[in-house]
Design a protein around this motif. Structure first.
Motif, PDB file in Angstrom:
ATOM      1  N   LYS A 150      -1.052  -1.375  -4.370  1.00 37.54           N
ATOM      2  CA  LYS A 150      -2.286  -0.594  -4.230  1.00 37.54           C
ATOM      3  C   LYS A 150      -1.922   0.832  -3.855  1.00 37.54           C
ATOM      4  O   LYS A 150      -1.057   1.047  -3.012  1.00 37.54           O
ATOM      5  CB  LYS A 150      -3.149  -1.192  -3.107  1.00 37.54           C
ATOM      6  CG  LYS A 150      -3.812  -2.495  -3.494  1.00 37.54           C
ATOM      7  CD  LYS A 150      -5.179  -2.207  -4.060  1.00 37.54           C
ATOM      8  CE  LYS A 150      -6.001  -3.485  -4.157  1.00 37.54           C
ATOM      9  NZ  LYS A 150      -7.348  -3.171  -4.672  1.00 37.54           N
ATOM     10  N   TYR A 151      -2.619   1.784  -4.454  1.00 37.06           N
ATOM     11  CA  TYR A 151      -2.316   3.178  -4.185  1.00 37.06           C
ATOM     12  C   TYR A 151      -3.105   3.735  -3.027  1.00 37.06           C
ATOM     13  O   TYR A 151      -4.290   3.466  -2.898  1.00 37.06           O
ATOM     14  CB  TYR A 151      -2.656   4.041  -5.398  1.00 37.06           C
ATOM     15  CG  TYR A 151      -1.754   3.844  -6.559  1.00 37.06           C
ATOM     16  CD1 TYR A 151      -0.552   4.529  -6.626  1.00 37.06           C
ATOM     17  CD2 TYR A 151      -2.092   2.985  -7.587  1.00 37.06           C
ATOM     18  CE1 TYR A 151       0.292   4.354  -7.703  1.00 37.06           C
ATOM     19  CE2 TYR A 151      -1.254   2.806  -8.673  1.00 37.06           C
ATOM     20  CZ  TYR A 151      -0.059   3.499  -8.732  1.00 37.06           C
ATOM     21  OH  TYR A 151       0.766   3.333  -9.784  1.00 37.06           O
ATOM     22  N   GLY A 152      -2.435   4.558  -2.245  1.00 30.72           N
ATOM     23  CA  GLY A 152      -3.138   5.384  -1.284  1.00 30.72           C
ATOM     24  C   GLY A 152      -3.657   6.599  -2.034  1.00 30.72           C
ATOM     25  O   GLY A 152      -3.453   6.741  -3.233  1.00 30.72           O
TER      26      GLY A 152
ATOM     27  N   TYR B 199       0.867  -1.184   0.000  1.00 24.31           N
ATOM     28  CA  TYR B 199       0.000   0.000   0.000  1.00 24.31           C
ATOM     29  C   TYR B 199       0.897   1.226   0.000  1.00 24.31           C
ATOM     30  O   TYR B 199       1.580   1.523   0.971  1.00 24.31           O
ATOM     31  CB  TYR B 199      -0.899  -0.009   1.230  1.00 24.31           C
ATOM     32  CG  TYR B 199      -1.864   1.155   1.298  1.00 24.31           C
ATOM     33  CD1 TYR B 199      -3.047   1.137   0.576  1.00 24.31           C
ATOM     34  CD2 TYR B 199      -1.588   2.266   2.081  1.00 24.31           C
ATOM     35  CE1 TYR B 199      -3.928   2.201   0.630  1.00 24.31           C
ATOM     36  CE2 TYR B 199      -2.471   3.340   2.138  1.00 24.31           C
ATOM     37  CZ  TYR B 199      -3.635   3.295   1.417  1.00 24.31           C
ATOM     38  OH  TYR B 199      -4.512   4.356   1.472  1.00 24.31           O
TER      39      TYR B 199
ATOM     40  N   SER C 299      -8.712   0.965   3.591  1.00 25.12           N
ATOM     41  CA  SER C 299      -8.420   1.662   2.349  1.00 25.12           C
ATOM     42  C   SER C 299      -8.086   0.685   1.223  1.00 25.12           C
ATOM     43  O   SER C 299      -8.508   0.870   0.085  1.00 25.12           O
ATOM     44  CB  SER C 299      -7.259   2.635   2.581  1.00 25.12           C
ATOM     45  OG  SER C 299      -7.003   3.381   1.436  1.00 25.12           O
ATOM     46  N   VAL C 300      -7.338  -0.360   1.537  1.00 26.12           N
ATOM     47  CA  VAL C 300      -7.030  -1.372   0.521  1.00 26.12           C
ATOM     48  C   VAL C 300      -8.319  -2.017   0.019  1.00 26.12           C
ATOM     49  O   VAL C 300      -8.448  -2.378  -1.144  1.00 26.12           O
ATOM     50  CB  VAL C 300      -6.070  -2.458   1.076  1.00 26.12           C
ATOM     51  CG1 VAL C 300      -5.861  -3.573   0.053  1.00 26.12           C
ATOM     52  CG2 VAL C 300      -4.731  -1.847   1.443  1.00 26.12           C
ATOM     53  N   GLU C 301      -9.297  -2.112   0.917  1.00 27.80           N
ATOM     54  CA  GLU C 301     -10.581  -2.692   0.526  1.00 27.80           C
ATOM     55  C   GLU C 301     -11.426  -1.715  -0.285  1.00 27.80           C
ATOM     56  O   GLU C 301     -12.563  -2.004  -0.651  1.00 27.80           O
ATOM     57  CB  GLU C 301     -11.353  -3.155   1.769  1.00 27.80           C
ATOM     58  CG  GLU C 301     -10.715  -4.378   2.431  1.00 27.80           C
ATOM     59  CD  GLU C 301     -11.344  -4.722   3.776  1.00 27.80           C
ATOM     60  OE1 GLU C 301     -12.179  -3.931   4.262  1.00 27.80           O
ATOM     61  OE2 GLU C 301     -10.984  -5.774   4.338  1.00 27.80           O
ATOM     62  N   GLY C 302     -10.890  -0.521  -0.539  1.00 27.14           N
ATOM     63  CA  GLY C 302     -11.564   0.428  -1.427  1.00 27.14           C
ATOM     64  C   GLY C 302     -12.455   1.423  -0.719  1.00 27.14           C
ATOM     65  O   GLY C 302     -13.188   2.156  -1.363  1.00 27.14           O
ATOM     66  N   GLY C 303     -12.400   1.451   0.612  1.00 30.06           N
ATOM     67  CA  GLY C 303     -13.306   2.339   1.338  1.00 30.06           C
ATOM     68  C   GLY C 303     -12.595   3.536   1.940  1.00 30.06           C
ATOM     69  O   GLY C 303     -11.448   3.828   1.633  1.00 30.06           O
TER      70      GLY C 303
END
Lengths: 161, 634
Positions: free
Chosen positions: B307-309, B266, B324-328
């Motif tokens: 995965k981007y922050g 991440y 955040s990694v989960e897209g939320g």
């Protein structure tokens, strides 16, 4: 928004985004990656784009908006031709970057986070670009200027007209 | 490049043997083939910003124009740490260390090499102590007290070359974990090494891994926290840019031990170069059978995704990072359950930061003793600090745990800029505290830093001098926390905002003594009641400056004075009558007519010395800016 009113350029942008979303399997957990892509395509994330993404991922628009508004990297405002980012990381701050920000703000007549009326400049602040050895640092469209001074603000603006 | 997939331990050893000479020329041995010299140019973000790419291109052009390609090889490398003096160019096998190289210097340097002359004096580092130029990196005071483990490959290898990484013991650690040690033995080695998490609180790494490996589950994750959000810290970025293979190898070792099959890095979106290097490294490892299915023919399968922050400091907290990694939205959750029990997609997950993973291959390649012989009783190994602020040698430094602040600031950092007095050093970023000059001889380790009201954090070290106002610094950090608070819990969302408002009141000269007590009690409440690590540590900059620099707060409140002269609202402009020439420019420029002339004659008897009426002055500084003889100051 009715697709039939779109210009061919806008249509091409949506097509590109649609393809990207499909390549991510229309998965909700890819939302941030999709937003990065969308911002790359459109330059910002207007409401229509957010609705489009929500539909493709089959999630409420509120979920998309919640994420867009949470992260500072995402913007719902159209940015100017030149994006000026003044680093306010600690290393830059203790070496006077606040004064540089004020100088830009005064010279451009806008507060940070805004774009000049002619659509030329957007002034932003950023938390550390990691070039602390060159503090204070500013970036214009990704190009880094190190050891910036209040005096250099005018010169830098001269470069971008 | 011919594709060489490594399918077994034997094939790995053969690969190592084949490329064992890749670094010879950098170790002072004549290289293989015809080449006689190697020019190695730093290509990390710091030097990039000082135009190292242009320098590279100029070298490339000149070498090709003069048909010297076979004799002089050109290569990139990772961060030397000496960012202030960038771009850095190193010449091998002579081991010459050139600083601040400009594109136009390239032909001179090449000509000099071809002629075999002595190094170019004007491009060498000059020791300020005796004004003598220094040729070799190791002789420069900045490097003398450093001990490089995490940065062992940075500035040495080409970050895009697996051959060079392997030639410096790369993947020896993974090979040992895959083929020599059981998972119990591996955990024992990690425990003996004494490695603690390099991202913040210093939790023992072996314990984290041991919990994750004992939780049952056929799907587990290894996550690398590369969301280096602490402003002023850039060690993780430098490691990823200069030694991406090491971070990946550390993750693969973790995956083997906890039996994970998927990995996620991440990373901040602000680090495009680090992403590029990691992507290249991942590709190379997959091509060589060191990532993906059946790694090194061991039967282990593991792959890594980036995965981007998107710019949220709180995402450095592990549960927020997972969200955040989960897209939320990156909002933290209450622990327990810990990520090791229920993490990414509710699966057992091990989260460590970049520098932690980066240390792991060294430990498994060289043994626990090689690591635990360095450091203090409870903090083993080394720590990388990003030294920045009002210091002569800004850059990345890696020192054994237990090194004192004095050694870091004066011996390595070269002291305070412009000969000013050292006032304080801030460690741990917005979660840490300010350490006053009186603790300059304290050995730096996890526990000592906590006991003096700060913390290690990720290793940002910002040096401040007499011109920095500590109230303003506290306000700066609070404004950061207020911006970055995710808003989930009240103490952090509202409490920090109130703290900030009080600080603003004080720096505007409207504070009272009661405000100081209010800061203390509110700060303590936030510490005790906030949900996550960010909130719990957010009052530290205020509490530590209140503790060590209370007199400065009091001066702001009772005398309405900022001793460091940084707070504009408390500034007092005055005209030095000895310098004033009576030109009247200041009086004309003053927007509120606060300046008038006295009856005291200036040098020119027709003109008169001027004076500022403090009651009318709005402290805009216009007069000081326009004074032709600089007679006006704070």
């Amino acid at each position: 928004m009715g697709k039939e009113q779109m210009s061919p350029e806008t249509q091409a942008k949506y097509d590109e985004l649609e393809q990207f979303i499909a390549s991510k399997g229309n998965k909700e957990h890819e939302l941030i990656a999709i937003l990065h892509k969308a911002q790359g395509i459109f330059g910002y994330l207007p409401e229509d784009v957010q609705r489009f993404i929500a539909k493709r991922l089959n999630v409420p628009v509120s979920k998309v908006f919640g994420v867009v508004s949470f992260y500072s990297f995402f913007t719902m405002k159209k940015t100017g031709k030149y994006v000026i980012r003044v680093c306010l990381g600690t290393a830059c701050f203790v070496r006077g970057s606040e004064k540089i920000l004020n100088e830009f703000s005064e010279k451009l007549g806008i507060q940070p986070g805004n774009t000049t009326a002619d659509g030329l400049y957007t002034l932003e602040t950023v938390r550390c670009v990691g070039a602390c050895g060159l503090a204070p640092v500013i970036q214009v469209n990704g190009k880094t200027y190190g050891n910036a001074t209040v005096q250099s603000v005018g010169q830098i603006l001269e470069e971008y007209k | 490049m011919a594709l060489e997939k490594i399918n077994s331990y034997e094939e790995f050893l053969a690969y190592c043997k084949e490329h064992s000479h890749s670094l010879d020329i950098k170790k002072g041995v004549k290289g293989i083939g015809e080449e006689t010299h190697l020019i190695s140019i730093c290509s990390s973000s710091g030097c990039h910003a000082s135009l190292s790419q242009e320098v590279y291109d100029e070298f490339d052009k000149y070498i090709k124009e003069n048909k010297l390609e076979k004799k002089i090889k050109l290569s990139i490398t990772g961060c030397f740490g000496f960012c202030e003096k960038g771009p850095i160019v190193k010449i091998f096998p002579e081991d010459t260390f050139y600083i601040q190289v400009k594109p136009e210097d390239a032909p001179r340097i090449v000509d000099n090499l071809v002629k075999g002359d002595k190094p170019l004096l004007d491009k060498l580092y000059v020791n300020p102590a005796d004004n003598k130029p220094i040729v070799k990196q190791d002789d420069i005071p900045f490097y003398k007290k450093q001990k490089r483990i995490a940065l062992r490959d940075c500035g040495l290898i080409n970050p895009e070359s697996l051959e060079e990484y392997v030639a410096n013991k790369g993947f020896a650690g993974l090979a040992n974990v895959l083929f020599k040690y059981s998972s119990d033995e591996a955990i024992e080695i990690l425990k003996n090494s004494g490695l603690r998490g390099r991202g913040g609180a210093g939790f023992p790494t072996w314990k984290k891994w041991d919990i994750a490996r004992k939780v049952p589950g056929d799907e587990k994750y290894v996550v690398c926290n590369a969301d280096e959000g602490d402003p002023g810290a850039f060690m993780d970025r430098s490691i990823m840019e200069g030694d991406p293979f090491s971070v990946l190898e550390g993750m693969i070792i973790a995956a083997k031990i906890i039996q994970a099959n998927k990995g996620v890095i991440y990373i901040r979106a602000e680090y495009p170069l680090a992403v590029e290097r990691l992507e290249k490294a991942i590709y190379i490892l997959r091509e060589h059978g060191l990532l993906g299915d059946n790694i090194m023919g061991s039967g282990m399968s593991f792959d890594i995704e980036i995965k981007y922050g998107a710019g949220a400091f709180v995402c450095g907290e592990e549960t927020a990072l997972i969200a955040s990694v989960e897209g939320g939205r990156g909002e933290p959750t209450v622990k327990p359950p810990f990520p090791a029990q229920s993490g990414l997609f509710k699966k057992p997950t091990n989260v460590n930061n970049v520098e932690t993973y980066d240390n792991v291959p060294f430990i498994f390649a060289n043994g626990a003793e090689a690591f635990n012989c360095i450091g203090t009783e409870k903090s083993k190994g080394t720590k990388v600090f990003a030294l920045a602020g009002k210091i002569n040698n800004v850059g990345l430094v890696e020192v054994p745990m237990g090194t004192t602040l004095r050694e870091i600031i004066y011996d390595i950092g070269g002291g305070i800029k412009n000969g000013k007095a050292f006032k304080a050093v801030q460690t741990g970023g917005p979660s840490g505290g300010c350490i006053p000059a009186s603790f300059i001889d304290t050995p730096i380790d996890y526990d000592n830093l906590v006991s003096i009201g700060s913390m290690m954090g990720s290793g940002g070290m910002i040096v401040m001098d007499e011109d920095n106002c500590m109230v303003n610094i506290a306000k700066f950090y609070l404004s950061f926390t207020v911006d970055e608070s995710c808003g989930k819990c009240t103490p952090c969302r509202v409490g920090n905002k109130r703290l900030y408002e009080i600080l603003e009141k004080i720096t505007n000269g409207e504070g009272t003594l009661e405000d100081l007590d209010q800061l203390e009690s509110l700060g303590t409440i936030i510490k005790d009641t906030a949900l996550c690590g960010l909130g719990q540590s957010s009052p530290n900059p205020v509490l530590s400056t209140l503790k060590y620099f209370r007199e400065e707060y009091i001066a702001h409140v009772t005398e309405k004075l900022c001793p460091a002269k940084e707070c504009k609202a408390l500034a007092r402009y005055s005209i030095d009558p000895k310098i004033c020439i009576g030109c009247d420019i200041c009086a004309k420029k003053c927007p509120v007519e606060a300046i008038s002339k006295t009856d005291q004659q200036a040098k020119n008897p027709k003109l008169f010395i001027h004076v500022i009426d403090d009651h009318k002055c709005i402290r805009c500084g216009t007069c000081a800016m326009h004074c032709p003889v600089k007679a006006i100051s704070l």
